[in-house]
Design a protein around this motif. Structure first.
Motif, PDB file in Angstrom:
ATOM      1  N   THR A   2      99.663  74.479  92.885  1.00 58.34           N
ATOM      2  CA  THR A   2     100.071  74.601  91.486  1.00 58.34           C
ATOM      3  C   THR A   2     101.517  75.078  91.434  1.00 58.34           C
ATOM      4  N   ILE A   3     102.310  74.451  90.564  1.00 63.63           N
ATOM      5  CA  ILE A   3     103.695  74.849  90.365  1.00 63.63           C
ATOM      6  C   ILE A   3     103.769  75.693  89.098  1.00 63.63           C
ATOM      7  N   SER A   4     104.326  76.884  89.223  1.00 64.53           N
ATOM      8  CA  SER A   4     104.488  77.773  88.077  1.00 64.53           C
ATOM      9  C   SER A   4     105.810  77.461  87.382  1.00 64.53           C
ATOM     10  N   VAL A   5     105.761  77.368  86.065  1.00 69.34           N
ATOM     11  CA  VAL A   5     106.928  76.975  85.268  1.00 69.34           C
ATOM     12  C   VAL A   5     107.270  78.081  84.276  1.00 69.34           C
ATOM     13  N   GLY A   6     108.564  78.361  84.161  1.00 68.70           N
ATOM     14  CA  GLY A   6     109.005  79.248  83.106  1.00 68.70           C
ATOM     15  C   GLY A   6     109.544  80.582  83.548  1.00 68.70           C
ATOM     16  N   GLU A   7     109.526  80.860  84.845  1.00 70.64           N
ATOM     17  CA  GLU A   7     110.052  82.140  85.327  1.00 70.64           C
ATOM     18  C   GLU A   7     111.279  81.924  86.202  1.00 70.64           C
ATOM     19  N   CYS A   8     111.104  81.268  87.334  1.00 72.92           N
ATOM     20  CA  CYS A   8     112.224  80.990  88.234  1.00 72.92           C
ATOM     21  C   CYS A   8     112.838  79.637  87.881  1.00 72.92           C
ATOM     22  N   PRO A   9     114.152  79.489  88.093  1.00 74.09           N
ATOM     23  CA  PRO A   9     114.767  78.179  87.841  1.00 74.09           C
ATOM     24  C   PRO A   9     114.112  77.087  88.674  1.00 74.09           C
ATOM     25  N   LEU A  10     113.889  75.955  88.044  1.00 80.64           N
ATOM     26  CA  LEU A  10     113.308  74.804  88.731  1.00 80.64           C
ATOM     27  C   LEU A  10     114.413  73.954  89.326  1.00 80.64           C
ATOM     28  N   THR A  11     114.074  73.228  90.379  1.00 78.75           N
ATOM     29  CA  THR A  11     115.030  72.340  91.032  1.00 78.75           C
ATOM     30  C   THR A  11     114.575  70.899  90.895  1.00 78.75           C
ATOM     31  N   LEU A  12     115.496  70.022  91.198  1.00 74.77           N
ATOM     32  CA  LEU A  12     115.189  68.600  91.227  1.00 74.77           C
ATOM     33  C   LEU A  12     114.024  68.326  92.172  1.00 74.77           C
ATOM     34  N   ASP A  13     113.982  69.029  93.295  1.00 78.03           N
ATOM     35  CA  ASP A  13     112.909  68.816  94.266  1.00 78.03           C
ATOM     36  C   ASP A  13     111.548  69.217  93.710  1.00 78.03           C
ATOM     37  N   ASP A  14     111.500  70.201  92.804  1.00 81.31           N
ATOM     38  CA  ASP A  14     110.237  70.572  92.168  1.00 81.31           C
ATOM     39  C   ASP A  14     109.690  69.400  91.354  1.00 81.31           C
ATOM     40  N   ARG A  97     104.752  61.275  85.224  1.00 81.77           N
ATOM     41  CA  ARG A  97     104.475  62.666  85.604  1.00 81.77           C
ATOM     42  C   ARG A  97     105.769  63.487  85.643  1.00 81.77           C
ATOM     43  N   ALA A  98     106.851  62.888  86.084  1.00 85.21           N
ATOM     44  CA  ALA A  98     108.140  63.592  86.083  1.00 85.21           C
ATOM     45  C   ALA A  98     108.566  63.925  84.654  1.00 85.21           C
ATOM     46  N   MET A  99     108.363  62.991  83.719  1.00 91.41           N
ATOM     47  CA  MET A  99     108.707  63.240  82.319  1.00 91.41           C
ATOM     48  C   MET A  99     107.862  64.374  81.743  1.00 91.41           C
ATOM     49  N   LEU A 100     106.563  64.333  82.005  1.00 91.74           N
ATOM     50  CA  LEU A 100     105.676  65.381  81.502  1.00 91.74           C
ATOM     51  C   LEU A 100     106.071  66.752  82.059  1.00 91.74           C
ATOM     52  N   PHE A 101     106.376  66.789  83.336  1.00 94.84           N
ATOM     53  CA  PHE A 101     106.783  68.051  83.959  1.00 94.84           C
ATOM     54  C   PHE A 101     108.071  68.564  83.328  1.00 94.84           C
ATOM     55  N   ALA A 102     109.028  67.655  83.121  1.00100.57           N
ATOM     56  CA  ALA A 102     110.307  68.055  82.527  1.00100.57           C
ATOM     57  C   ALA A 102     110.109  68.580  81.110  1.00100.57           C
ATOM     58  N   ARG A 103     109.197  67.946  80.343  1.00102.49           N
ATOM     59  CA  ARG A 103     108.988  68.433  78.974  1.00102.49           C
ATOM     60  C   ARG A 103     108.290  69.783  78.967  1.00102.49           C
ATOM     61  N   ALA A 195     113.555  65.863  72.549  1.00103.33           N
ATOM     62  CA  ALA A 195     114.080  66.334  73.833  1.00103.33           C
ATOM     63  C   ALA A 195     114.453  65.122  74.673  1.00103.33           C
ATOM     64  N   ASN A 196     114.976  65.387  75.852  1.00102.84           N
ATOM     65  CA  ASN A 196     115.395  64.316  76.757  1.00102.84           C
ATOM     66  C   ASN A 196     114.586  64.320  78.053  1.00102.84           C
ATOM     67  N   ALA A 197     113.312  64.641  77.946  1.00105.03           N
ATOM     68  CA  ALA A 197     112.487  64.773  79.148  1.00105.03           C
ATOM     69  C   ALA A 197     112.327  63.457  79.895  1.00105.03           C
ATOM     70  N   ALA A 198     112.359  62.328  79.190  1.00105.22           N
ATOM     71  CA  ALA A 198     112.278  61.038  79.898  1.00105.22           C
ATOM     72  C   ALA A 198     113.492  60.864  80.805  1.00105.22           C
ATOM     73  N   THR A 199     114.657  61.167  80.261  1.00104.98           N
ATOM     74  CA  THR A 199     115.886  61.065  81.049  1.00104.98           C
ATOM     75  C   THR A 199     115.901  62.064  82.201  1.00104.98           C
ATOM     76  N   VAL A 200     115.529  63.305  81.917  1.00106.62           N
ATOM     77  CA  VAL A 200     115.581  64.342  82.946  1.00106.62           C
ATOM     78  C   VAL A 200     114.586  64.041  84.071  1.00106.62           C
ATOM     79  N   GLY A 201     113.373  63.647  83.711  1.00101.96           N
ATOM     80  CA  GLY A 201     112.388  63.309  84.736  1.00101.96           C
ATOM     81  C   GLY A 201     112.833  62.142  85.595  1.00101.96           C
ATOM     82  N   ARG A 202     113.324  61.095  84.943  1.00100.67           N
ATOM     83  CA  ARG A 202     113.791  59.933  85.705  1.00100.67           C
ATOM     84  C   ARG A 202     115.013  60.291  86.545  1.00100.67           C
ATOM     85  N   ALA A 203     115.934  61.081  85.985  1.00 98.40           N
ATOM     86  CA  ALA A 203     117.135  61.445  86.741  1.00 98.40           C
ATOM     87  C   ALA A 203     116.779  62.213  88.003  1.00 98.40           C
TER      88      ALA A 203
END
Length: 499
Positions: A2-14, A97-103, A195-203
């Motif tokens: 499980t990846i925890s979101v909202g505390e530590c900065p996330l990276t592209l690799d996450d 899934r990348a878009m959902l994670f980014a949002r 938001a731009n989660a589609a762009t961020v996830g794809r990027a």
């Protein structure tokens, strides 16, 4: 996992790790606190009489029109439905899934004012592997409204989604996952899609893949240097430091590491005093590519960890602020720049490959065949090389300048960031074939020259051995397209990454 979101900065690799796996996501405690505080403010403002954009004031060309208090929740649902105007082929599972994670990452910043129950429902949808059907065409990057509307329709029991790889209605997919449709409150619909989660996830996926193919490319260049018996003075760190242009010192260091142990570093290792520019300026051109990809990564990670909402909820100050943080000009221009840098490097690769076929430059047989003019050797691969170059050159044209005013000219500027990312992805796809061809040609030259493997750096030698495990040397003429496809698959899988 499980990846925890909202505390530590996330990276592209996450993002890549989550998108290309079946891992789950959870909100960190501090994120839950931010989301709850922001929601309290939204509910307070929704109960008041003052107009607030996106809350009780309409959107787009209807900006300023009041939404009745009794209609706030239904308006949010209609806002999603009305913006589900995407068309074309749907994105693949990992992109969605990348878009959902980014949002989710954006919502966890606490600037959207989303209801905690809706955010929990979104996390549950992701964790139960419900994959919404999201068409590719529609965003002009004044927020990815069309893509995100399709992304969120299954959350409310509408649209379409995949469950277990089968396409079905969003309501049926929720049922199979034992989930109920989310109930939206004031601002929830806007929070989900503005938001731009589609762009961020794809990027995140595209930049990751671009960096991976660049790593393979440097390995191919190292093998080319060995096969050409190039002059490695171009990698001298003293020369590279004398003009510390972005990226060239790092690329020079990577190439020296890949060629470590090579006889080419000896006093009489090189065949020529000075090689063609397609070999000689590799550190400079690939240095620019290294820098451009690094900038694209930086901008992607900034967006991944930001609350780019409009209106933005600032719970500590008790305000909601209309703003322009949904605009992504920096990511758009860096994506365009990365595509241009890919094209620059691609032109070098094409020239190196063609030079390898000329006895004038290599001292090897014409077209890299020992059988003379009755055989074509690698001659016709030049057509594939120039076809690839033509497409990559076309994809290097900037997309970030192409827009028209919409919404009664309220939205009179657009960055087309998603288009720049998709264009970069298409260029990366073609570059893999260029890398595969360079590896094949360098390996053929290696064989024809009769290079003693003991004189070659271990990394370049491993690259040669990887090629030869999949493709034999070219003796008599045979179809080379399948050979290129096999090596391209290895490049894609990471078998030629730097080691």
């Amino acid at each position: 996992m499980t990846i925890s979101v909202g505390e530590c900065p996330l990276t592209l690799d996450d993002v890549v790790r989550f998108a290309r796996s079946s891992e789950t996501v959870e909100l960190a405690r501090v994120a839950r606190e931010r989301v709850a505080a922001a929601r309290m403010l939204v509910e307070h403002l929704a109960a008041g009489a003052d107009p607030v954009y996106g809350l009780n004031s309409a959107l787009g060309a209807n900006t300023g029109a009041t939404v009745a208090a009794a209609d706030l929740a239904d308006y949010q649902l209609r806002a999603i439905r009305a913006r589900a105007v995407g068309v074309g082929q749907p994105y693949d599972r990992e992109s969605v899934r990348a878009m959902l994670f980014a949002r989710i990452a954006g919502l966890a910043q606490g600037g959207s004012g989303i209801s905690p129950s809706v955010l929990d429902a979104l996390c549950a949808l992701v964790n139960r592997d419900v994959v919404p059907v999201v068409p590719r065409i529609g965003s002009i990057s004044v927020a990815d409204l069309p893509q995100l509307a399709h992304l969120m329709l299954p959350l409310v029991g509408e649209g379409e989604a995949y469950s277990g790889g089968e396409r079905m209605s969003g309501r049926e997919a929720l049922g199979r996952a034992d989930l109920a449709p989310a109930t939206l409150g004031a601002k929830d619909g806007i929070a989900l899609i503005s938001a731009n989660a589609a762009t961020v996830g794809r990027a995140a996926l595209v930049v990751h893949d671009a960096v991976a193919v660049h790593d393979a490319w440097l390995t191919a260049i190292a093998l080319s240097f060995e096969a050409f018996r190039a002059n490695l003075s171009i990698l001298d760190q003293r020369a590279l430091r004398a003009r510390p242009a972005p990226g060239q010192i790092e690329v020079g260091a990577k190439l020296r590491a890949l060629l470590d142990g090579s006889a080419l570093f000896g006093a009489k290792g090189a065949r020529r005093v000075q090689d063609p520019l397609s070999l000689r300026v590799a550190p400079q051109v690939h240095g620019a590519l290294h820098w451009a990809l690094g900038e694209a990564r930086t901008q992607t990670e900034i967006e991944l960890n930001s609350a780019a909402e409009s209106p933005l909820v600032i719970a500590d100050d008790g305000v909601m602020i209309s703003n322009g943080n949904f605009h992504l000009p920096a990511l758009a221009t860096t994506s365009d720049a990365a595509a241009i840098a890919l094209a620059q490097a691609s032109s070098l690769a094409v020239e190196r490959c063609i030079k390898f076929m000329s006895p004038k430059f290599t001292g090897l047989p014409l077209q890299l065949t020992r059988h003379g003019p009755a055989h074509s050797g690698f001659a016709t691969v030049q057509k594939t090389l120039t076809a690839l170059w033509g497409e990559i050159r076309c994809l290097a044209n900037p997309a970030s300048l192409d827009f028209l005013p919409v919404s009664e000219q309220i939205e009179d500027h657009a960055t087309q960031t998603l288009a720049t990312v998709e264009k970069l992805d298409a260029a990366v796809d073609r570059v893999r074939y260029l890398v595969a061809i360079e590896l094949l040609i360098a390996a053929q030259a290696f064989d024809l020259r009769g290079t003693d493997p003991k004189t070659v750096g271990p990394s370049a030698r491993r690259a040669y051995e990887n090629v030869r495990r999949s493709v034999p040397p070219l003796d008599g003429d045979r179809p080379l397209g399948p050979d290129i496809d096999r090596i391209e698959a290895l490049v894609r899988s990471g078998d030629f990454a730097q080691r």
